[in-house]
Design an enzyme around this catalytic site. Structure first.
Site, PDB file in Angstrom:
ATOM      1  N   ARG A 160       0.818  -1.212   0.000  1.00 36.01           N
ATOM      2  CA  ARG A 160       0.000   0.000   0.000  1.00 36.01           C
ATOM      3  C   ARG A 160       0.850   1.260   0.000  1.00 36.01           C
ATOM      4  NH1 ARG A 160      -2.203  -3.656  -1.072  1.00 36.01           N
ATOM      5  NH2 ARG A 160      -4.132  -4.587  -0.329  1.00 36.01           N
ATOM      6  N   SER A 239     -11.371  -0.462   3.016  1.00 38.32           N
ATOM      7  CA  SER A 239     -10.573  -0.728   4.214  1.00 38.32           C
ATOM      8  C   SER A 239     -10.031   0.596   4.762  1.00 38.32           C
ATOM      9  CB  SER A 239      -9.418  -1.668   3.878  1.00 38.32           C
ATOM     10  OG  SER A 239      -9.913  -2.897   3.396  1.00 38.32           O
ATOM     11  N   GLU A 343      -5.661   4.169   5.956  1.00 39.69           N
ATOM     12  CA  GLU A 343      -5.305   4.040   4.537  1.00 39.69           C
ATOM     13  C   GLU A 343      -5.754   5.253   3.733  1.00 39.69           C
ATOM     14  OE1 GLU A 343      -5.966   0.923   0.830  1.00 39.69           O
ATOM     15  OE2 GLU A 343      -5.975   0.197   2.889  1.00 39.69           O
TER      16      GLU A 343
END
Length: 351
Positions: A160, A239, A343
């Site tokens: 990520r 998420s 995130e």
């Protein structure tokens, strides 16, 4: 190029949260994108890049500068080489590659947002990451004032993360190039255990690419991870927290906390994440810390379908969302000594 003043940003985000931008510019070509960025930089105006809005948490006060919405289009498929304009809808692009019988991104179906965001986050799910197929990223470099082509090997991809995320004020992604695979209509080898179970195959086997895509879409929909305007479980950024990656001392301390709290026979999810590092599950941590599906009493709550998604139930503010996120983060840290990291990108606010 379209220019609006005091323009609402909430409708441009999947959370449907946030105040207005002082100025909203919608660019439909790469040249317009570059011109808008150069104009903002020359004037010293704060700049916010908006793609699909699926990874943004915008302050209730809004954004006091120029929000640049990337509405560029372009889908070019030449054999197994794919080029996407930054503004292309990612999920639609995946569907088109699968329909063409190509493999490599079929398990990334249903992920909301635009193609330009994929290299920034190194978007991944169900055993695939875009880092595996991206060959080049074309971007405007705000430091040099030039358009550059960054080879995939120089994008600094990790979980990520990328060089674009590490230096968020420097690059504006214009185009992304991929190299897919022609496996005779079959998918890439299935890597994710949940996907393999749903497909009825062993990890490492191949299935028709369309079948893999359809199963992933079904799995995502069951978790509220496919956009549906009528379903508040999808009014989210997917998420909200990344899966923690722990070094050996941190992982040992974490295992000790799990044993103390849940018993010595409880084993948290653990996946190798490089030398001396272990990745565990943020969803598992959240659930075991007591924040179960549907948690919350206000207008921002945990999804009723998946503990990793924080959602706007229709009347939330950004501060409502952040209050819930802080409660979850702090509760997990108190329970297990692990600090979750958000995130989504925060604009004008901090978690």
């Amino acid at each position: 190029m379209q220019v609006r003043h005091d323009a609402p940003l909430a409708p441009l985000t999947t959370f449907r949260l946030g105040g207005p931008a002082a100025r909203l510019v919608t660019a439909t070509t790469d040249a317009e994108v570059v011109d808008a960025v150069r104009a903002a930089d020359a004037a010293g105006t704060p700049l916010l890049i908006v793609g699909g809005g699926s990874n943004l948490v915008v302050s209730d006060a809004g954004f006091p500068g120029t929000a640049l919405r990337l509405a560029t289009t372009g889908f070019t498929l030449d054999g197994t080489a794919l080029e996407l304009a930054a503004g292309e809808n990612w999920s639609d692009a995946v569907a088109r590659t699968v329909d063409a019988g190509l493999a490599g991104v079929e398990c990334l179906a249903g992920i909301p947002g635009s193609a330009g965001a994929t290299p920034i986050q190194n978007v991944g799910a169900y055993g695939q990451e875009v880092a595996e197929t991206i060959t080049e990223v074309v971007a405007y470099d705000r430091t040099t004032g030039e358009t550059v082509t960054v080879p995939g090997a120089e994008c600094g991809f990790s979980y990520r993360h990328s060089r674009f995320k590490a230096d968020p004020g420097r690059f504006v992604v214009l185009r992304v190039r991929f190299r897919l695979a022609d496996a005779g209509g079959l998918s890439a080898p299935v890597r994710y255990a949940e996907t393999a179970r749903a497909l009825g195959v062993e990890v490492g086997e191949r299935v028709p690419a369309a079948q893999a895509r359809d199963v992933v879409l079904k799995l995502r929909a069951g978790k509220g991870m496919v956009l549906d305007p009528e379903d508040h479980d999808t009014w989210s950024a997917g998420s909200f927290f990344t899966n923690p990656i722990l070094d050996e001392p941190a992982y040992a301390a974490f295992r000790a906390r799990v044993a103390d709290r849940l018993g010595p026979d409880v084993h948290p999810p653990a996946f190798p994440a490089g030398e001396g590092r272990t990745k565990t599950s943020a969803a598992w941590l959240i659930d075991r810390a007591g924040f179960t599906r549907g948690y919350g009493t206000g207008p921002a709550r945990i999804s009723t379908k998946h503990t990793l998604a924080l959602t706007n139930r229709g009347s939330a503010t950004t501060e409502d969302l952040l209050a819930l996120a802080r409660e979850v983060r702090d509760g997990v840290r108190e329970a297990f000594g692990v600090t979750l990291v958000n995130e989504p990108v925060t604009v004008g606010v901090r978690l």
